[in-house]
Design a protein around this motif. Structure first.
Motif, PDB file in Angstrom:
ATOM      1  N   ARG A  69      31.662  41.471  44.045  1.00 32.05           N
ATOM      2  CA  ARG A  69      32.804  40.817  44.134  1.00 32.05           C
ATOM      3  C   ARG A  69      33.819  40.755  42.989  1.00 32.05           C
ATOM      4  O   ARG A  69      33.216  40.588  41.923  1.00 32.05           O
ATOM      5  N   ALA A  70      35.104  41.182  43.104  1.00 36.04           N
ATOM      6  CA  ALA A  70      35.877  41.229  41.904  1.00 36.04           C
ATOM      7  C   ALA A  70      36.087  40.107  41.123  1.00 36.04           C
ATOM      8  O   ALA A  70      36.207  39.879  40.200  1.00 36.04           O
ATOM      9  N   LEU A 120      33.461  39.815  38.486  1.00 38.68           N
ATOM     10  CA  LEU A 120      33.969  40.680  37.259  1.00 38.68           C
ATOM     11  C   LEU A 120      34.778  39.410  36.520  1.00 38.68           C
ATOM     12  O   LEU A 120      34.843  39.733  35.165  1.00 38.68           O
ATOM     13  N   LEU A 153      41.190  35.997  38.305  1.00 38.26           N
ATOM     14  CA  LEU A 153      41.533  37.149  38.961  1.00 38.26           C
ATOM     15  C   LEU A 153      42.623  37.918  38.918  1.00 38.26           C
ATOM     16  O   LEU A 153      42.659  38.999  39.024  1.00 38.26           O
ATOM     17  N   GLN A 206      43.146  41.516  37.851  1.00 38.53           N
ATOM     18  CA  GLN A 206      43.831  42.734  38.543  1.00 38.53           C
ATOM     19  C   GLN A 206      45.037  43.167  37.830  1.00 38.53           C
ATOM     20  O   GLN A 206      45.082  44.726  38.044  1.00 38.53           O
ATOM     21  N   PHE A 226      43.387  45.855  35.435  1.00 38.81           N
ATOM     22  CA  PHE A 226      42.731  47.124  36.023  1.00 38.81           C
ATOM     23  C   PHE A 226      43.874  48.094  36.461  1.00 38.81           C
ATOM     24  O   PHE A 226      43.705  49.093  36.238  1.00 38.81           O
ATOM     25  N   PRO A 284      40.250  45.797  40.868  1.00 39.37           N
ATOM     26  CA  PRO A 284      38.721  45.578  40.693  1.00 39.37           C
ATOM     27  C   PRO A 284      37.871  45.502  42.011  1.00 39.37           C
ATOM     28  O   PRO A 284      36.954  45.785  42.109  1.00 39.37           O
ATOM     29  N   LYS A 285      38.678  44.959  43.115  1.00 36.60           N
ATOM     30  CA  LYS A 285      38.057  44.979  44.281  1.00 36.60           C
ATOM     31  C   LYS A 285      37.678  46.268  44.496  1.00 36.60           C
ATOM     32  O   LYS A 285      36.371  46.474  45.118  1.00 36.60           O
ATOM     33  N   TRP A 286      38.497  47.390  44.574  1.00 44.58           N
ATOM     34  CA  TRP A 286      38.018  48.658  45.052  1.00 44.58           C
ATOM     35  C   TRP A 286      37.027  49.185  44.337  1.00 44.58           C
ATOM     36  O   TRP A 286      36.196  50.053  44.646  1.00 44.58           O
ATOM     37  N   VAL A 343      34.607  47.660  42.586  1.00 47.90           N
ATOM     38  CA  VAL A 343      33.274  47.168  42.838  1.00 47.90           C
ATOM     39  C   VAL A 343      32.900  47.606  44.283  1.00 47.90           C
ATOM     40  O   VAL A 343      31.562  48.021  44.421  1.00 47.90           O
TER      41      VAL A 343
END
Length: 267
Positions: free
Chosen positions: A182-183, A186, A194, A198, A201, A209-211, A213
Motif C-alpha cells: 500500500r502507498a 511508503l 500520503l 504523492q 512522487f 506511489p500507489k501505481w 507499489v
C-alpha cells in the motif's frame, strides 16, 4: 562499477525474445551511480517484424535510436501501461535506465510531465543530442556506446536535490519488499503524509506511489509466471496484498493481456 540491476522479467515472453534479440547490461561509473541505475542495449536481426512487450517500471530511460531524422537521443518517461516496440530488420539501441527520481536533477523540472511520453532529449535538456547519438550507435561494441552515453550524461548540468536519493531508496525498497502493498506504508517509511508523498512522487519519480507499489507487486506475479514451478495463484495473491485471486487475475490480465496461469503456460 556497481552491479547493474533492473528486472529481467519485465521483458514479456522471455523465451521468444531470446530467439530474436540480444540484451546486455552494465553498471554506471561511480560519478553517475547516484542518478543512473544501469546501462542496457538491445541488438536485433529479425527476418520478420518482432513486437517486443515490456512491463514499465517507475524509471526514465534515455536511449540512442535511429529515428526518421537520423540518430537521436530519446527520453522515455514512465509509461502507465504496457510498453511495446516493433523491431524490423537489423538494428540496435543503447540506453541509460535512471534510478527512480534520478532524472530530476538533469531535467530540473517536473518528471510527471514526461508520463507516457517519448521526446527527443534536446526538447527537455536543451542540448543537441545528434552528435552523441551518432557516436553511441557508431560504436562496434554496445558497451563502448554505453560509456560514451555515460560521459555525455555526466557532463550535463545538474540541480542538487536532497529528495532524489531519499525517493530512489524508497522506491527501490518497495521493489524489493513484497510485504509493501500500500502507498500508505511508503508514506509511513518516509515519515510524511500520503498527500506529501504523492506530490513528491509525481514531481520526482514521474508517477504516484500507489501505481509504484501495485506495479512492483504485479512484476512479482510476472516473475512467478516465468518460473519453472507451478504457482499457487491464490496464495500468491494473498502475499502480494490482493483481496483474493480474482483481483490478481484481473489486474494481471489488464496489464499483460492474458490471465496469469495462461501466460505462464505460454511464457
Amino acid at each position: 562499477m556497481p552491479t547493474p540491476t533492473g528486472r529481467s522479467h519485465a521483458v514479456l515472453h522471455p523465451s521468444r525474445a531470446r530467439q530474436r534479440i540480444e540484451v546486455g547490461r552494465s553498471g554506471p561509473d561511480a560519478g553517475l551511480a547516484d542518478l543512473v541505475d544501469y546501462f542496457w542495449w538491445v541488438r536485433w536481426d529479425v527476418p520478420e517484424p518482432h513486437e517486443q512487450e515490456v512491463v514499465p517500471r517507475p524509471v526514465v530511460h534515455v536511449s540512442a535510436e535511429v529515428l526518421a531524422d537520423g540518430p537521436r537521443l530519446v527520453v522515455t518517461g514512465v509509461h502507465q501501461r504496457m510498453f511495446s516496440r516493433r523491431l524490423v530488420g537489423q538494428g540496435h539501441t543503447v540506453a541509460a535506465g535512471f534510478r527512480p527520481a534520478g532524472f530530476r536533477p538533469l531535467l530540473r523540472g517536473d518528471v510527471g510531465a514526461l508520463q507516457d511520453r517519448e521526446v527527443r532529449a534536446v526538447e527537455v535538456l536543451g542540448v543537441d543530442d545528434r552528435p552523441v547519438a551518432e557516436e553511441v550507435l557508431a560504436c562496434e561494441r554496445p558497451e563502448d556506446g554505453a560509456e560514451v552515453l555515460g560521459r555525455w550524461l555526466a557532463a550535463l548540468p545538474r540541480e542538487d536535490d536532497p529528495l532524489v536519493g531519499r525517493l530512489a531508496d524508497l522506491v527501490e525498497r518497495a521493489e524489493q519488499d513484497p510485504a509493501l502493498v500500500r502507498a500508505g506504508q511508503l508514506a509511513d517509511l518516509a515519515g510524511v503524509s500520503l498527500r506529501t508523498l504523492q506530490r513528491w512522487f509525481r514531481s520526482h519519480v514521474g508517477i504516484g506511489p500507489k501505481w509504484v507499489v501495485q506495479r512492483f507487486r504485479l512484476l512479482d506475479a510476472v516473475a512467478a509466471a516465468h518460473g519453472e514451478d507451478d504457482v499457487d495463484w491464490a496464495g500468491l495473491a494473498a502475499r502480494l496484498g490482493y483481496a483474493d485471486q480474482s483481483h490478481l487475475v484481473r489486474a494481471f490480465t489488464q496489464l499483460v493481456g492474458h490471465p496469469p496461469a495462461a501466460y505462464a503456460r505460454e511464457a
